[in-house]
Design a protein around this motif. Sequence first.
Motif, PDB file in Angstrom:
ATOM      1  N   TRP A   1      -5.076 -13.492   8.956  1.00  0.00           N
ATOM      2  CA  TRP A   1      -4.844 -13.289   7.510  1.00  0.00           C
ATOM      3  C   TRP A   1      -3.531 -12.570   7.223  1.00  0.00           C
ATOM      4  O   TRP A   1      -3.041 -12.615   6.102  1.00  0.00           O
ATOM      5  CB  TRP A   1      -5.997 -12.442   6.933  1.00  0.00           C
ATOM      6  N   HIS A   2      -2.963 -11.899   8.217  1.00  0.00           N
ATOM      7  CA  HIS A   2      -1.791 -11.044   7.975  1.00  0.00           C
ATOM      8  C   HIS A   2      -0.502 -11.844   8.192  1.00  0.00           C
ATOM      9  O   HIS A   2      -0.175 -12.231   9.304  1.00  0.00           O
ATOM     10  CB  HIS A   2      -1.839  -9.826   8.911  1.00  0.00           C
TER      11      HIS A   2
ATOM     12  N   ARG B   1       0.840  -1.194   0.000  1.00  0.00           N
ATOM     13  CA  ARG B   1       0.000   0.000   0.000  1.00  0.00           C
ATOM     14  C   ARG B   1       0.879   1.249   0.000  1.00  0.00           C
ATOM     15  O   ARG B   1       1.868   1.310   0.730  1.00  0.00           O
ATOM     16  CB  ARG B   1      -0.883   0.052   1.247  1.00  0.00           C
TER      17      ARG B   1
ATOM     18  N   GLU C   1      -5.007 -11.240  13.824  1.00  0.00           N
ATOM     19  CA  GLU C   1      -5.104 -11.066  12.367  1.00  0.00           C
ATOM     20  C   GLU C   1      -4.547 -12.306  11.670  1.00  0.00           C
ATOM     21  O   GLU C   1      -3.438 -12.280  11.119  1.00  0.00           O
ATOM     22  CB  GLU C   1      -4.356  -9.800  11.908  1.00  0.00           C
TER      23      GLU C   1
ATOM     24  N   HIS D   1       2.342  -3.091   5.460  1.00  0.00           N
ATOM     25  CA  HIS D   1       1.936  -3.139   4.048  1.00  0.00           C
ATOM     26  C   HIS D   1       2.630  -2.036   3.245  1.00  0.00           C
ATOM     27  O   HIS D   1       2.485  -1.972   2.034  1.00  0.00           O
ATOM     28  CB  HIS D   1       0.419  -2.993   3.919  1.00  0.00           C
TER      29      HIS D   1
ATOM     30  N   ASP E   1      -1.850  -9.893   3.117  1.00  0.00           N
ATOM     31  CA  ASP E   1      -3.110 -10.343   3.703  1.00  0.00           C
ATOM     32  C   ASP E   1      -3.638 -11.452   2.808  1.00  0.00           C
ATOM     33  O   ASP E   1      -3.950 -11.218   1.637  1.00  0.00           O
ATOM     34  CB  ASP E   1      -4.134  -9.210   3.780  1.00  0.00           C
TER      35      ASP E   1
HETATM   36 ZN   LIG Z   1      -2.310  -6.935   6.864  1.00  0.00          ZN
END
Ligand SMILES: [Zn+2]
Length: 260
Positions: A235-236, A165, A233, A195, A202
């Motif tokens: 997913w991270h 990002r 988290e 990120h 993710d």
């Molecule tokens: Zn993340």
Amino acid sequence: MSFAESYRDKTFVVDDADARIRRDDDLMAFVPTAGGTFQTITKGTEVKVVEVRVAEGGSKSSIVFCRATSTDGSRVLGWTSTRNLAGKFMNETIGLVQPEPGAGRFGPNAAWSNGEYLGQLELVAVVDSRLDIERLALNTIGAYAALVAAAARNGIQVTLNSGFRSYPEQKHLHEGFVRGLPGFNTAAKPGFSKHQNGIAFDLSVAGGDGNPTYEWLKRHATTFGFVRTVSREPWHWEFDEPKAQVALAAGTFKTSTVTA
Ligand SMILES: [Zn+2]
């Protein structure tokens, strides 16, 4: 293999009975047949992809179009949507995204860590779990591709929900989170998200424990240099080989600061 254009090394199978061919000069239009229908590539046809173009979707998903040929390259079949191919082009890399000359700290390739601008990263565009386009750091693509391929050999699909990002993108997510806007999750302050330095992935692991992809990652991801680093988290994951080695040696898949 080509890290920036993974599709070049592969053969794809048309997996849609209505895989319409698009016009070379207007990818939003179909090529008609004399009989008043549309030309298609027959389902089951094996193809090579020799070129890719993206129609930016704005608020909707993007569409990735591909120019398909026969597997030996001798016959051009035409442009079609990659959604007509088995696997839908998920995880394929579709081009290098290099920093613009003179790009600054708020530019699309600017890397940040702990509130400090680190410099410009070479990024690669990649098709995510929603068939939209994410970017990943070029120097992580080999590790990510190896993870995806190993999972696939075990019948498990690893796909990406969010990759690199920029500062403005992280600012947008953080502001949405702070305001409690619908659809916004916990997001670090701009400049402070992993990120933003090219190591965070993710992954699509809805529900965490019990999700087949998550269970596979728990057992295997550290072997590929990926480790969980954020509590609550699942997913991270981050590509951080030293931290992954420490976790692996300790018989876990998380860094020591992760409590849940
Ligand atoms: Zn993340």
